[in-house]
Design an enzyme around this catalytic site. Structure first.
Site, PDB file in Angstrom:
ATOM      1  N   GLU A  14       3.498  -6.015   6.962  1.00 36.45           N
ATOM      2  CA  GLU A  14       2.775  -5.066   7.720  1.00 36.45           C
ATOM      3  C   GLU A  14       2.992  -4.996   9.180  1.00 36.45           C
ATOM      4  OE1 GLU A  14       1.835  -7.162   5.222  1.00 36.45           O
ATOM      5  OE2 GLU A  14       0.274  -6.020   4.078  1.00 36.45           O
ATOM      6  N   GLY A  65       0.213  -5.166   0.618  1.00 34.07           N
ATOM      7  CA  GLY A  65      -0.736  -5.155  -0.364  1.00 34.07           C
ATOM      8  C   GLY A  65      -0.418  -5.583  -1.822  1.00 34.07           C
ATOM      9  N   GLU A  98      -0.862  -9.165  -1.825  1.00 34.71           N
ATOM     10  CA  GLU A  98      -2.274  -9.475  -1.663  1.00 34.71           C
ATOM     11  C   GLU A  98      -2.844  -9.243  -3.082  1.00 34.71           C
ATOM     12  OE1 GLU A  98      -2.711  -6.686   1.582  1.00 34.71           O
ATOM     13  OE2 GLU A  98      -3.765  -8.144   2.639  1.00 34.71           O
ATOM     14  N   ALA A 153       0.769  -1.102  -0.032  1.00 32.76           N
ATOM     15  CA  ALA A 153       0.008  -0.253   0.000  1.00 32.76           C
ATOM     16  C   ALA A 153       0.884   1.068  -0.070  1.00 32.76           C
ATOM     17  CB  ALA A 153      -0.738  -0.067   1.325  1.00 32.76           C
TER      18      ALA A 153
HETATM   19  N1  CAA Z   1       4.515   3.438   0.301  1.00 30.03           N
HETATM   20  C1  CAA Z   1       5.216   4.796   0.319  1.00 30.03           C
HETATM   21  N2  CAA Z   1       6.255   4.941   0.011  1.00 30.03           N
HETATM   22  C2  CAA Z   1       7.414   3.711  -0.129  1.00 30.03           C
HETATM   23  C3  CAA Z   1       6.718   2.640   0.227  1.00 30.03           C
HETATM   24  C4  CAA Z   1       5.349   2.309   0.480  1.00 30.03           C
HETATM   25  N3  CAA Z   1       4.815   1.035   0.789  1.00 30.03           N
HETATM   26  N4  CAA Z   1       7.897   1.615   0.394  1.00 30.03           N
HETATM   27  C5  CAA Z   1       9.038   2.218   0.127  1.00 30.03           C
HETATM   28  N5  CAA Z   1       8.614   3.630  -0.093  1.00 30.03           N
HETATM   29  C6  CAA Z   1       9.336   4.734  -0.491  1.00 30.03           C
HETATM   30  C7  CAA Z   1      10.523   5.030   0.791  1.00 30.03           C
HETATM   31  O1  CAA Z   1       9.772   5.917   1.757  1.00 30.03           O
HETATM   32  C8  CAA Z   1      11.604   5.602  -0.034  1.00 30.03           C
HETATM   33  O2  CAA Z   1      11.545   6.950  -0.230  1.00 30.03           O
HETATM   34  P1  CAA Z   1      12.522   8.079  -0.501  1.00 30.03           P
HETATM   35  O3  CAA Z   1      13.542   7.381  -1.414  1.00 30.03           O
HETATM   36  O4  CAA Z   1      11.733   9.340  -0.660  1.00 30.03           O
HETATM   37  O5  CAA Z   1      13.210   7.925   0.899  1.00 30.03           O
HETATM   38  C9  CAA Z   1      11.452   4.966  -1.497  1.00 30.03           C
HETATM   39  O6  CAA Z   1      10.224   4.495  -1.483  1.00 30.03           O
HETATM   40  C10 CAA Z   1      12.443   3.917  -1.535  1.00 30.03           C
HETATM   41  O7  CAA Z   1      12.381   3.061  -0.555  1.00 30.03           O
HETATM   42  P2  CAA Z   1      13.503   2.126   0.225  1.00 30.03           P
HETATM   43  O8  CAA Z   1      14.857   3.351   0.471  1.00 30.03           O
HETATM   44  O9  CAA Z   1      13.135   1.389   1.311  1.00 30.03           O
HETATM   45  O10 CAA Z   1      14.177   1.313  -1.148  1.00 30.03           O
HETATM   46  P3  CAA Z   1      14.737  -0.239  -0.859  1.00 30.03           P
HETATM   47  O11 CAA Z   1      15.178  -0.489  -2.468  1.00 30.03           O
HETATM   48  O12 CAA Z   1      15.939  -0.172   0.137  1.00 30.03           O
HETATM   49  O13 CAA Z   1      13.689  -1.094  -0.512  1.00 30.03           O
HETATM   50  C11 CAA Z   1      11.681  -2.207  -0.174  1.00 30.03           C
HETATM   51  C12 CAA Z   1      12.517  -1.324  -1.249  1.00 30.03           C
HETATM   52  C13 CAA Z   1      11.963  -3.465   0.019  1.00 30.03           C
HETATM   53  C14 CAA Z   1      10.070  -2.259  -1.267  1.00 30.03           C
HETATM   54  C15 CAA Z   1      11.280  -1.169   1.107  1.00 30.03           C
HETATM   55  O14 CAA Z   1      11.077  -0.006   0.801  1.00 30.03           O
HETATM   56  C16 CAA Z   1       9.911  -1.865   1.774  1.00 30.03           C
HETATM   57  O15 CAA Z   1      10.301  -2.672   2.409  1.00 30.03           O
HETATM   58  N6  CAA Z   1       9.011  -0.950   1.761  1.00 30.03           N
HETATM   59  C17 CAA Z   1       8.001  -1.226   2.727  1.00 30.03           C
HETATM   60  C18 CAA Z   1       7.128  -2.548   2.362  1.00 30.03           C
HETATM   61  C19 CAA Z   1       5.900  -2.642   2.927  1.00 30.03           C
HETATM   62  O16 CAA Z   1       5.908  -2.358   4.320  1.00 30.03           O
HETATM   63  N7  CAA Z   1       4.878  -2.753   2.395  1.00 30.03           N
HETATM   64  C20 CAA Z   1       3.534  -3.012   3.376  1.00 30.03           C
HETATM   65  C21 CAA Z   1       2.800  -1.663   3.342  1.00 30.03           C
HETATM   66  S1  CAA Z   1       1.329  -1.884   4.226  1.00 30.03           S
HETATM   67  C22 CAA Z   1       0.321  -2.613   3.390  1.00 30.03           C
HETATM   68  O17 CAA Z   1       0.321  -2.912   2.280  1.00 30.03           O
HETATM   69  C23 CAA Z   1      -1.064  -2.609   3.945  1.00 30.03           C
HETATM   70  C24 CAA Z   1      -2.170  -3.614   3.334  1.00 30.03           C
HETATM   71  O18 CAA Z   1      -2.392  -4.649   3.596  1.00 30.03           O
HETATM   72  C25 CAA Z   1      -2.702  -2.974   2.166  1.00 30.03           C
END
Ligand code: CAA
Length: 700
Positions: free
Chosen positions: A124, A101, A104, A62
């Site tokens: 999450e 998400g 999902e 998400a």
């Molecule tokens: N939403 C918004 N922004 C996000 C994001 C997300 N889910 N995931 C990453 N970003 C942004 C980061 O803030 C970062 O922004 P900046 O460059 O401005 O700082 C940019 O994307 C790059 O992220 P990373 O520096 O973390 O990049 P990476 O290559 O080291 O890692 C990744 C990539 C493994 C995808 C890591 O970003 C990550 O783990 N992201 C979160 C994943 C997550 O938690 N997803 C679940 C979300 S909750 C959900 O999905 C609820 C649901 O059930 C619907």
């Protein structure tokens, strides 16, 4: 159709392509784009549909920046149900990571294929949430309850091959993913493969061992440290077994909303962004050049130096470990080997992995052997003269452009830099012990440290698996400087009426991994004792160390002697209260004329946590830390401050700075201004209704 998503048809296979940098998060535009494409595909000539992503990854979840804002249509569940109910098979084509998400979305597809390097996961829980779009209902329907529990409660991603073994991925694709996915889709159509909807699978409750959910709940609650998401995940998994899917999805949604609006999740989302923010240095553009790091060297093969060498080897960077003689070198290398063998025993590494990593570590006893290193980290014991001597030698030996770092907890990085003719190449790197385990790296900017050196160290820190935060030069930098007041108040609380158990259990209930008194026992009370002996000064207040001094002088050094503030069971190391210590505490209190009283949990928390906040505010005011959120990162990753409280500065914002400030004034009136002089910044923010978060948002 939204520009974040495109749709085309190739060889009668529809291709939905998401292109929304940086990580294809499910923003409103992406959700709308996918929904439009799925609807279009129902009416066109396509026979199956592939859903793939451009850029570095599949959908990473998400869009976290939308959380806490009014919901925008279409919701994710509407998109997923359109996908699952599609009359044509939809195949997810995964590269990079399919997370939250994003995974999902893949689970709502009828088939999933992935490249070998891909990972899938439901992280999450790390944001204080649960998978809110069917993850808790669909994963157990394919992988079973136990595997679903492990995956969702840990939040750790799973590699493609394992995901295939678990049934979460159907096919691993070699070569070009999109081409491979299209040809896989064609095969499915040609072989008349059914539309596999995970929702149609039922879990037979008889397959779940009796008591599984009670046990699971007990386990997660025992290590929750203030987090509540794990408990709600267990409830969702229970629903997956006991309720039909639509009711299970409804239950999951309700619990997701509860978590989304919880202070715990707000705190954890704060830390997610704070961690990424901390890696950025104000005033340094993203395109600041970085130096190449292909070879590292560590000076000193003790616990710290060895741990740091392991971090480089783990990241595949060759590293030379320099010691004073062969004997010391052997000892250092042996400790590294032993540490790795513990990891092998725990099943987290194979012998082959260890061999590869050990091959990257070479020993040396001669400075000439580190002349070619791109980065040298000095990790000898805390003696300024010795460190200066080493830096003078490094200056003579190391190649031009090498980064010269000192691993220190409190020494003056500028004084060390001045021992060289290249202070611009010198930087502080404060690792936390054990360095191969602890995530935090405080990067200390000296007065003359060059921008490209800082940018390189921040990047290298990330490469070796650390969370970096920048600190200016001051005694103890951000973390240890703040800790002084925390430890002092814990000790004073004992004299004023608390038992060690009361202080520790209150702070552990607050979420600290270990209370401050027990932490003293773990670290060894003799360490602080010796340090105090060596820098005793006129006018030092003896009260905060009175009990500790008495314990050390009666041979109680803490865990290592089986007794300190507590007694320790020789086998289990469990701590037990000791009436003897309580007598000592009472006697010491009497000596100082302190009248003991009942002390509430609220006071224990305020007395120990508010000094962190107050010193943190001073650190911000002086520009030692760039942002309040960096201080939170330091505390969560370096000092096991509960992530569900978001770090001391976020916590103070939640309590309200006015109320924190008023309490500090009350303590100042009661205990004197030596320890409780409020920071000007805190005063200003409190009086103007401000917060640390507002301050972070202000342009630099
Ligand atoms: N939403 C918004 N922004 C996000 C994001 C997300 N889910 N995931 C990453 N970003 C942004 C980061 O803030 C970062 O922004 P900046 O460059 O401005 O700082 C940019 O994307 C790059 O992220 P990373 O520096 O973390 O990049 P990476 O290559 O080291 O890692 C990744 C990539 C493994 C995808 C890591 O970003 C990550 O783990 N992201 C979160 C994943 C997550 O938690 N997803 C679940 C979300 S909750 C959900 O999905 C609820 C649901 O059930 C619907």
């Amino acid at each position: 159709m939204s520009h974040a998503v495109s749709y085309s048809i190739r060889d009668k296979i529809g291709v939905i392509s998401v292109d929304s940098p940086p990580v294809n998060a499910l923003s409103q535009r992406v959700r709308e784009g996918i929904l439009d494409a799925v609807r279009k595909a129902q009416k066109d000539k396509s026979e199956a549909v592939v859903l793939c992503c451009k850029g570095r990854t599949f959908i990473a979840g998400a869009d976290i920046t939308e959380f806490g804002k009014p919901p925008l249509e279409p919701g994710l569940s509407e998109v997923l149900s359109a996908m699952e109910n599609s009359s044509k098979p939809i195949i997810a084509a995964i590269h990079g990571a399919a997370l939250g998400g994003g995974f999902e979305v893949a689970l709502a597809c009828h088939y999933r294929c992935a490249v070998a390097g891909a990972r899938v996961g439901l992280p999450e829980v790390k944001l204080g949430l649960l998978p809110g779009a069917g993850g808790t209902q669909r994963v157990p329907r394919i992988a079973g309850i136990r595997a679903a529990f492990d995956m969702i409660v840990s939040g750790n991603p799973i590699a493609a091959a394992k995901a295939r073994d678990m049934g979460l991925v159907n096919e691993i694709i070699d070569g070009d993913l999109v081409e491979g996915a299209i040809s896989y889709a064609r095969d499915l159509v040609d072989s008349g493969a059914p539309l596999k909807r995970i929702r149609d699978v039922n879990i037979d409750p008889a397959t779940i061992e009796p008591g599984f959910f009670e046990q699971a709940r007990k386990r997660v609650n025992a290590r929750a440290r203030g987090q509540i998401a794990q408990d709600r995940i267990v409830s969702c998994l229970e629903a997956a077994v006991n309720l039909p899917i639509d009711k299970g999805l409804k239950r999951e949604r309700e619990l997701f909303i509860e978590l989304l609006t919880s202070p715990e999740s707000a705190a954890m989302r704060h830390i997610f962004f704070a961690e990424r923010q901390a890696a950025k240095i104000k005033g340094l553009p993203r395109e600041t050049p970085v130096r190449e790091i292909n070879q590292a060297a560590i000076i000193g093969g003790g616990t710290m130096g060895g741990g740091i060498a392991m971090c480089f080897a783990n990241a595949g960077i060759p590293v030379v470990l320099l010691e004073v003689n062969d004997e010391a070198l052997d000892r250092g290398l042996k400790i590294i080997r032993k540490n790795y063998s513990i990891t092998v025993k725990r099943g987290k590494l194979t012998e082959a992995d260890v061999k590869k990593r050990m091959a990257l570590i070479t020993g040396a006893t001669n400075y000439a052997d580190i002349a070619d290193a791109d980065i040298v980290i000095e990790a000898v014991f805390e003696n300024l003269d010795l460190k200066k001597e080493i830096f003078a030698k490094l200056d003579e030996t190391c190649k031009a452009g090498a980064i010269l770092a000192t691993n220190t907890s409190y020494q003056d990085v500028d004084a060390i830099a001045a021992a060289t003719a290249r202070p611009e190449d010198v930087v502080g790197t404060h690792f936390f012990s054990p360095a191969n385990v602890m995530k935090l790296l405080e990067v200390v900017r000296g007065a003359k440290t060059a921008d490209d050196v800082l940018a390189t160290v921040m990047l290298t820190g990330k490469r070796i698996g650390k969370v970096c935060a920048l600190s200016g030069v001051c005694y103890g930098f951000i973390g240890n400087r703040m800790l002084t007041g925390y430890g002092r108040e814990a000790q004073l609380l004992l004299l004023e009426g608390c038992t060690p158990q009361q202080v520790d259990s209150t702070l552990e209930k607050f979420g600290m991994a270990m209370g401050p008194v027990a932490m003293g026992d773990l670290a060894g009370l003799d360490v602080g004792y010796k340090a105090r002996q060596s820098r005793k000064a006129e006018g030092d207040d003896p009260r905060p160390y009175a009990v500790s001094t008495r314990l050390v002088e009666s041979g109680r050094f803490g865990q290592k002697t089986g007794a300190g503030y507590y007694r320790y069971d020789s086998e289990t190391r469990a701590r037990v209260s000791d009436p003897e210590v309580e007598v000592m505490i009472r006697e010491e209190a009497e000596k100082f004329g302190i009248e003991r009283r009942e002390i509430s949990e609220a006071e224990i928390i305020a007395r120990c946590i508010y000094p962190l906040v107050n010193e943190g505010a001073k650190i911000l005011e002086e520009g030692i830390a760039q942002r309040a959120s960096d201080i939170d990162v330091v505390y969560v990753f370096g000092y096991a401050f509960p992530v569900a409280k978001g770090g001391p500065m976020f916590y103070a914002d939640q309590v309200g700075l006015k109320s924190v400030y008023d309490k500090i004034l009350e303590f100042r009136n009661r205990h004197g201004e030596q320890n409780w002089e409020p920071a000007n910044l805190l005063k200003q923010l409190a009086e103007n209704g401000g917060s640390f978060a507002d301050l972070d948002q202000r342009p630099a």
